[in-house]
Design an enzyme around this catalytic site. Sequence first.
Site, short mmCIF file in Angstrom:
data_model
loop_
_atom_site.label_atom_id
_atom_site.label_comp_id
_atom_site.label_asym_id
_atom_site.label_seq_id
_atom_site.Cartn_x
_atom_site.Cartn_y
_atom_site.Cartn_z
N THR A 1 0.82 -1.12 0.03
CA THR A 1 -0.13 -0.11 0.13
C THR A 1 0.86 1.22 -0.02
O THR A 1 1.42 1.58 -1.09
CB THR A 1 -1.09 -0.12 1.39
OG1 THR A 1 -0.33 -0.06 2.52
CG2 THR A 1 -1.97 -1.08 1.01
N LYS B 1 4.19 -7.25 3.61
CA LYS B 1 3.78 -5.60 3.63
C LYS B 1 3.44 -5.22 4.92
O LYS B 1 2.89 -6.01 5.72
CB LYS B 1 2.69 -5.62 2.56
CG LYS B 1 1.30 -6.05 2.83
CD LYS B 1 0.21 -5.04 2.39
CE LYS B 1 0.73 -3.77 3.28
NZ LYS B 1 -0.60 -3.00 3.63
N ASN C 1 1.80 10.58 9.24
CA ASN C 1 0.61 10.32 9.79
C ASN C 1 -0.29 11.63 9.97
O ASN C 1 -1.67 11.49 10.09
CB ASN C 1 0.65 9.69 11.12
CG ASN C 1 1.17 8.28 10.86
OD1 ASN C 1 0.34 7.42 10.25
ND2 ASN C 1 2.43 8.00 11.32
N THR D 1 -3.03 -2.86 7.88
CA THR D 1 -1.69 -3.13 7.31
C THR D 1 -1.11 -4.42 7.09
O THR D 1 -0.92 -4.49 5.99
CB THR D 1 -0.80 -2.24 8.38
OG1 THR D 1 -1.36 -1.17 8.60
CG2 THR D 1 0.45 -2.55 8.11
N THR E 1 -4.43 15.24 3.85
CA THR E 1 -4.22 16.83 3.35
C THR E 1 -3.55 17.02 2.17
O THR E 1 -2.70 16.13 1.63
CB THR E 1 -3.78 17.70 4.33
OG1 THR E 1 -2.34 17.12 4.64
CG2 THR E 1 -4.68 17.44 5.71
N GLU F 1 7.34 3.58 9.47
CA GLU F 1 7.01 5.11 9.03
C GLU F 1 8.07 6.00 9.24
O GLU F 1 7.93 6.07 10.87
CB GLU F 1 5.63 5.40 9.51
CG GLU F 1 4.52 4.59 8.85
CD GLU F 1 3.25 4.80 9.36
OE1 GLU F 1 1.99 4.41 8.69
OE2 GLU F 1 3.09 5.28 10.48
#
Lengths: 405, 405
Positions: free
Chosen positions: B153, B179, B400, B190, B405, B276
Site C-alpha cells: 500500500t 507488507k 501520519n 496493514t 491533506t 513510517e
Amino acid sequence: MAVGPGTLPEFFPVAGVKLGIASAGIKKPGRKDIVLFELAPESRVAGIFTRNQFCAAPVTLSRRHLAQKAPRYLLINTGNANAGTGERGMTDAIACCGALAERAGVSPEEVLPFSTGVIGEPLPVEKIVRALPEALANTDENRWAEAASGIMTTDTRPKGASRQLDLDGHTVTISGISKGAGMIRPNMATMLGFIATDARIEPGLLQALAVELGEKSFNRITIDGDTSTNDCCMLMASGQYGGPEIRPDSPTLAKLREALEQVYLELAHAIVRDGEGATKFVTIDVAGAAGQKEALDVAYTVAHSPLVKTALFASDPNWGRILAAVGRAGVPDLDLNALEIFLGDVCLVRNGGRADDYSEERGQAVMDREEITIAIDLKRGDVRETIWTCDFSHDYVTINAEYRT
Amino acid sequence: MAVGPGTLPEFFPVAGVKLGIASAGIKKPGRKDIVLFELAPESRVAGIFTRNQFCAAPVTLSRRHLAQKAPRYLLINTGNANAGTGERGMTDAIACCGALAERAGVSPEEVLPFSTGVIGEPLPVEKIVRALPEALANTDENRWAEAASGIMTTDTRPKGASRQLDLDGHTVTISGISKGAGMIRPNMATMLGFIATDARIEPGLLQALAVELGEKSFNRITIDGDTSTNDCCMLMASGQYGGPEIRPDSPTLAKLREALEQVYLELAHAIVRDGEGATKFVTIDVAGAAGQKEALDVAYTVAHSPLVKTALFASDPNWGRILAAVGRAGVPDLDLNALEIFLGDVCLVRNGGRADDYSEERGQAVMDREEITIAIDLKRGDVRETIWTCDFSHDYVTINAEYRT
C-alpha cells in the site's frame, strides 16, 4: 506552545501556610530554584506519589517522613531530580532535610523533600544548603505566584488555581500550584502538585481526599504515557479557618470536596494544556463500560495511540484510527456493532462502521477546535471514566529529540 | 525513508504454488492491486490473524473458510481494507470469494480473502471481480517479485525472503512476501505476510509452526503499538518437495524450522526497516526475566515510549528515559540496584544509576549507528525475549498527520 489561556489566577493566601523562595543556582545562576512551604503547627499533610518503581530518592524519603511525623516544611528544588542517583541520592536527600531541620528548629522527619529536573546527575547539596537561609528568611503567605514559577523546569508557563468558599459562615481558602509538561520532560522528572487549604480536616479524611482527588485529576491526564520517577501531589491543611474539624460525616464535606476537586482539575488540566508541543486539549470520555478497568483501558489506548494523536494534530477526523484503537484495547467480547463513537456532538461510528449521518464537513468542524471531546459509549454497562490528553505534534518530536543538542 | 538495504532477494519458485497478478483499478487505474495464490491440490495452509477485536470482514471469513476446507486460492486486494464496513463488508467479501470460486471451479470455502488499504470505504466488488480472469490467466510459479509489489500500500519498498535447504537429499524451498509500514498505516489496515514452501508438513505441525514462528517474528515487531484490523500471516505447504511428510518427531524438522524462522524474521524485520519515518532499526533484548509476560512488558514499554523513540531518532544516549520506561512497565518488586542496561556493548545503568565506566562518547558511538540494540538484564530469572522496533521521527508525524491533506 500551549493550549488556551495561561494566566495565573489571583492567589488567595492560605492562613498557616507560608512560602519561601531562594536562588541556589542549581542550573542557572540567579534562577529562583528553591521553594519552601512552611506549615503552622497542627497542620496535616497527605499525598500521592509516583507508581514508577524507580522512584527518586526524595520520593522514597518523603513517603518515609510522612509516615513518621506531621510535616512542618516541604523543600522543593528544581533543576535536578535526584533520580537514578543510587545510594548517594538518598544520602543527599537526607542531608538537605537535615540542614533545613537544624536551621528551622524542627526534626529532619518534619521535612519532606521534592526534586525536579535532570535525571542522573548528583544533587548539588552544598548549593541547596547555602540557599536555605534566604528561603527561610523570606517566608510569607503571599508568595504563591512566585512559587508557581519557582517550581517550573521546562514548563512554558506557571500553573496555579485558587478558590474561596463559605462553609457554615467560615471562609475556607484553597490555593495550589503544579508543574509538568511531559510525563517525563526530556531528561526531566516531572509532575509536582501542591495544594493547601486552611480548612481543618480529619487526618484519615485528608488522606482519602488526597487519593480520591489525585486519582480523578492528576492520575487521569497523560501527555505521552511516560510516568515520571518524581511525580508527587501533596494536599496540606493548616486547620486555621476557624470552623470545626471536617470529618467524613460532616455536612460541609460535599461543598469542600467540590471546591478541592475544581482546584485539582484546574492544576491537572494546566499540565495537559502545557503538554510538550500541544496544540489541542482533548477530553476522552468512555461511557457504558462494564467496569472501571475496561473503561480506562479503552480511554488510555485511544489517548496513547500515536495515530490518533497525530490525527488530532492534523485536525483530521480520522475515525478509523479511533475505532482501531478501541479494538485493540484488550476488552473481551467487545461488540463493534453496538458501540458508538462521537467527536464532540457528531456521531462517527454506529452499527459497526461510519455513522450514516456522518459527513466529513461535520467532523472537520469539530476537529478544527482547540478543545475536543472524543466520547465512546461501549454499551456494556454503566461505568464511566474521563481522562485528558493532548495531541502529538512536530514540536513534540523537536522538543524531545533536540533537548540535549 | 527506510533503514538498511531494501533489495528483494532472488526468489526461488515453490513447486505447487503459482501467483497471479492483475489490475482492478481499486485506487489508481493501472496499478497492480490484485494478487492470487493458486495452490496445488493437497496443499495445506495455516495462519495467524489480528487480535484486534474489530477485525475486518475478510479476516473473519478467512478464519471461517480455513476451518472448513483446505484452501486452493488466496485472493489479496490492496487499496481497500474492507474494515469498518459493517454487514456489507461481509457480503462483499463473500461475493469476491464466490466469483473466484465459480470461475476457478472450486468451492467458495476453498478461497481465503485478504484486503489491505483504506478503512471504512465499501469494497469495490465489481472492479475486483472484473480483474479475476486476468489474474487467473497469468498464474505462474515465477511471479513472487511482482506479487511483493502487488500487495504494497504505502510501503516504500517491496519485501521478500527466499531460501533453499536440503532435507535428507530432497531440496526444500521456502519463499515469502510481506507488507506493512506502520502497525496501522494512516488510514490503512496493514500487516500481511505470505510464506510458502514445497515441504510436506503434517497439518497439526503446520498450524503449530504458523503460530510459533509468527509469535517469534511478526508478533515481536512494533512500529507504534497500533494493531491493525487486517493483520494476517499465512503459511502454505504444497507438499511437492518429493520427501516424506514432516511430523513433530521427524529428524528433519529442526532444520526446516530454522530455515522457516529465518524467512519469517527477515520478512518481519523488513516491515520494521520500512517503518513510517524510520531512521533506526532497534533490537530490544530483555534477559533475566522471571517470566515471559514481564519480559515482554518491559520490552514493549521501552519500545513504545515516545521519549525513548525520539531519543533514538536524535541519536541521543538518554539512559534516563530507558530506565524510567523500565520502571513503569508494571513489573512487581523490580530491583533497580540489580538490573543492568546496555546500549550495544556499552553499559548504561548499573547499581541503580549511571554505570561508573559509562561515558557520553561511548554511548554516542553506539547511538550514531543505524542498527542499535538495547539490552536489559532484569537479573530475576532466565527468561529472555527479543522484539524489534524503530525510532520516532519528524517524518512519522508528517506521514501520519498529513496523510489526508
